[in-house]
Design a protein around this motif. Sequence first.
Motif, mmCIF file in Angstrom:
data_model
loop_
_atom_site.group_PDB
_atom_site.id
_atom_site.type_symbol
_atom_site.label_atom_id
_atom_site.label_comp_id
_atom_site.label_asym_id
_atom_site.label_seq_id
_atom_site.Cartn_x
_atom_site.Cartn_y
_atom_site.Cartn_z
ATOM 1 N N TYR A 60 0.831 -1.120 -0.022
ATOM 2 C CA TYR A 60 -0.221 0.160 0.058
ATOM 3 C C TYR A 60 0.987 1.138 -0.108
ATOM 4 C CZ TYR A 60 -4.725 1.949 1.089
ATOM 5 O OH TYR A 60 -5.855 2.764 0.965
ATOM 6 N N ALA A 61 2.085 1.115 -0.909
ATOM 7 C CA ALA A 61 3.041 2.411 -0.821
ATOM 8 C C ALA A 61 3.297 2.979 -2.121
ATOM 9 C CB ALA A 61 4.077 1.928 -0.250
ATOM 10 N N THR A 62 3.059 4.259 -2.399
ATOM 11 C CA THR A 62 3.517 5.012 -3.328
ATOM 12 C C THR A 62 4.783 5.890 -3.224
ATOM 13 O OG1 THR A 62 1.680 6.452 -3.172
ATOM 14 C CG2 THR A 62 1.408 4.598 -4.718
ATOM 15 N N GLU A 63 5.777 5.752 -4.120
ATOM 16 C CA GLU A 63 6.883 6.460 -4.001
ATOM 17 C C GLU A 63 6.595 7.949 -4.365
ATOM 18 O OE1 GLU A 63 11.524 6.916 -5.840
ATOM 19 O OE2 GLU A 63 10.224 5.037 -6.419
ATOM 20 N N ALA A 64 5.719 8.368 -5.349
ATOM 21 C CA ALA A 64 5.367 9.468 -5.626
ATOM 22 C C ALA A 64 4.899 10.531 -4.689
ATOM 23 C CB ALA A 64 4.607 9.430 -7.136
ATOM 24 N N SER A 65 4.216 9.682 -3.452
ATOM 25 C CA SER A 65 3.521 10.646 -2.512
ATOM 26 C C SER A 65 4.451 10.781 -1.369
ATOM 27 C CB SER A 65 2.315 9.925 -1.915
ATOM 28 O OG SER A 65 2.838 8.342 -1.552
ATOM 29 N N GLY A 66 5.716 10.197 -1.288
ATOM 30 C CA GLY A 66 6.800 10.198 -0.170
ATOM 31 C C GLY A 66 7.236 11.557 0.115
ATOM 32 N N LEU A 67 6.977 12.688 -0.270
ATOM 33 C CA LEU A 67 7.296 13.807 0.201
ATOM 34 C C LEU A 67 6.271 14.712 0.925
ATOM 35 C CD1 LEU A 67 9.757 15.957 -0.355
ATOM 36 C CD2 LEU A 67 8.554 16.889 -1.939
ATOM 37 N N LEU A 68 5.103 14.261 0.708
ATOM 38 C CA LEU A 68 4.116 14.903 1.566
ATOM 39 C C LEU A 68 3.988 14.258 2.938
ATOM 40 C CD1 LEU A 68 1.389 14.269 -1.346
ATOM 41 C CD2 LEU A 68 2.072 16.408 -0.688
ATOM 42 N N PHE A 89 -13.572 4.730 9.586
ATOM 43 C CA PHE A 89 -13.543 4.917 8.197
ATOM 44 C C PHE A 89 -13.660 3.632 7.226
ATOM 45 C CE2 PHE A 89 -10.017 7.490 10.105
ATOM 46 C CZ PHE A 89 -10.427 8.716 9.563
ATOM 47 N N GLU A 90 -14.644 3.858 6.328
ATOM 48 C CA GLU A 90 -15.117 2.705 5.480
ATOM 49 C C GLU A 90 -14.356 2.811 4.244
ATOM 50 O OE1 GLU A 90 -19.297 3.363 4.700
ATOM 51 O OE2 GLU A 90 -18.880 5.123 3.252
ATOM 52 N N GLY A 91 -13.203 3.711 4.001
ATOM 53 C CA GLY A 91 -12.753 4.026 2.895
ATOM 54 C C GLY A 91 -12.003 5.350 2.665
ATOM 55 N N GLY A 92 -11.445 5.449 1.468
ATOM 56 C CA GLY A 92 -10.741 7.017 1.277
ATOM 57 C C GLY A 92 -9.934 6.682 -0.238
ATOM 58 N N TRP A 93 -9.468 8.042 -0.250
ATOM 59 C CA TRP A 93 -8.635 7.820 -1.681
ATOM 60 C C TRP A 93 -7.616 9.226 -1.366
ATOM 61 C CZ3 TRP A 93 -8.397 12.439 -4.380
ATOM 62 C CH2 TRP A 93 -9.467 13.425 -4.307
ATOM 63 N N GLN A 94 -6.332 8.817 -2.170
ATOM 64 C CA GLN A 94 -5.337 9.922 -1.997
ATOM 65 C C GLN A 94 -4.842 10.042 -3.552
ATOM 66 O OE1 GLN A 94 -4.197 6.874 -0.246
ATOM 67 N NE2 GLN A 94 -5.909 7.398 1.204
ATOM 68 N N ALA A 95 -4.526 11.324 -4.069
ATOM 69 C CA ALA A 95 -4.167 11.570 -5.335
ATOM 70 C C ALA A 95 -3.301 12.938 -5.158
ATOM 71 C CB ALA A 95 -5.103 11.743 -6.332
ATOM 72 N N GLY A 96 -2.121 12.952 -6.293
ATOM 73 C CA GLY A 96 -1.283 13.924 -6.199
ATOM 74 C C GLY A 96 -0.314 13.818 -7.410
ATOM 75 N N LEU A 97 0.778 14.767 -7.315
ATOM 76 C CA LEU A 97 1.648 14.841 -8.180
ATOM 77 C C LEU A 97 3.147 15.092 -7.391
ATOM 78 C CD1 LEU A 97 2.713 17.943 -9.043
ATOM 79 C CD2 LEU A 97 0.398 17.971 -10.177
ATOM 80 N N LEU A 98 4.184 14.752 -8.092
ATOM 81 C CA LEU A 98 5.515 15.236 -7.479
ATOM 82 C C LEU A 98 6.462 15.597 -8.450
ATOM 83 C CD1 LEU A 98 7.841 14.978 -5.187
ATOM 84 C CD2 LEU A 98 8.403 12.719 -6.173
#
Length: 396
Positions: free
Chosen positions: A144-152, A299-308
């Motif tokens: 459940y990990a994304t490198e592009a979200s690591g700075l946030l 929480f029954e769920g959620g989402w995250q999105a963004g850019l680096l």
Amino acid sequence: MQNAKPGSLKLLLATLVLGAAAVAEPSAARAADPTWTLAAEYTADVTGVVSGGVQSGSRYLDNLSVELDGDLDQALGWRGARLHMSGLYNGGGEPNALAGTLQGVDNIEVGAQGARLFEAWIEQDLGGAATLLAGLYDLNSEFYATEASGLLLAPPFGIGSELASTGPNGPAIFPSSSLAARLRIGDMETFYAQAAVVNADARTIGDHGGIDTSLDHGVLGIVELGGGGPLHYAIGVWRYDQHQDDIRDLTPDGEPAKSLARGAYALAEGQVHGAANPDGPQIDVFGRLGVSDGDTTDFEGGWQAGLLVRQVWAGRPDSQLSFGVHQGWLSDKARANLTDAGDAPAHYEEGLELTYADRIGRFTIQPDIQLIRYAGGLKGAEDVVVVGLRVIAPLF
């Protein structure tokens, strides 16, 4: 959890440093093909609420991380094996007490300050693109990990809140790991399948009670399938094998009913700009979606999105800019609990974050701003504005 004893940090640092020194090769050999590597990094944050929330104010908090990695083939002749150990020391305040959010605002905030042995595992190459890992393990390092979200800095960009809030005291993620075994088959750059069985009671050396070996709370099982290339993608499912307290339903005796915590997630990330010009800005995007039972957490769920954006300025190769949005969806039971307390519940808590980082000498300086809407899951909550400054210093 109780704080670690005052000498814990010195003992932790001494153990890792002396362990590396005792088996390290001469410096020339280490430079060519190191058997052991030792690294330490100090992170300091000042995070404050300037509008909304419980009250205005700021908090200082910090994180010291020490990591030791070893090639056991070179060191001991143990073919295809490697060792990883890491320790943490966390101190300072709790800025989310000022912000009053459900998901947090700073990813190095902890509930109990002190020193901990965070990870200590051995990974064995099984041949045929398969590896087996066992020991104290950080679930979010590979699942459940994304490198592009690591700075946030907001915690939901590390792992979805619907999973992060499960278990007796959270799953095996920062700052407390637990005993686990992980099997991976395949290549992360093409296609892979990985599965882990993790002790549901996440605590380690430095936490009250130390490492749990009883499995009284059962285990968390998780499976992830994914692939690489220009676009990295993955889907995963997770489930606890023992029932946990329901957040609303009661038994006839007035005790919490028991429910089964389980869920699923999907993620994707990839580069959308800059591949043809490596000297210019490189832009990666990410998106993640998770769902859960909604019976054992809010929480029954959620989402995250963004850019680096990496290398924002041509003359500053270490400059980075990141923007992200996250939502944590409140379950029907969580909203009913808020209604019973006399509050008007929202359907979700939402956050937006903008951050920039750059290296100045040996230090990385990172200003950050966040806007949280419907803080605490409350429809009438004033928008919360959080500003922060992170400074990262490599020690060795």
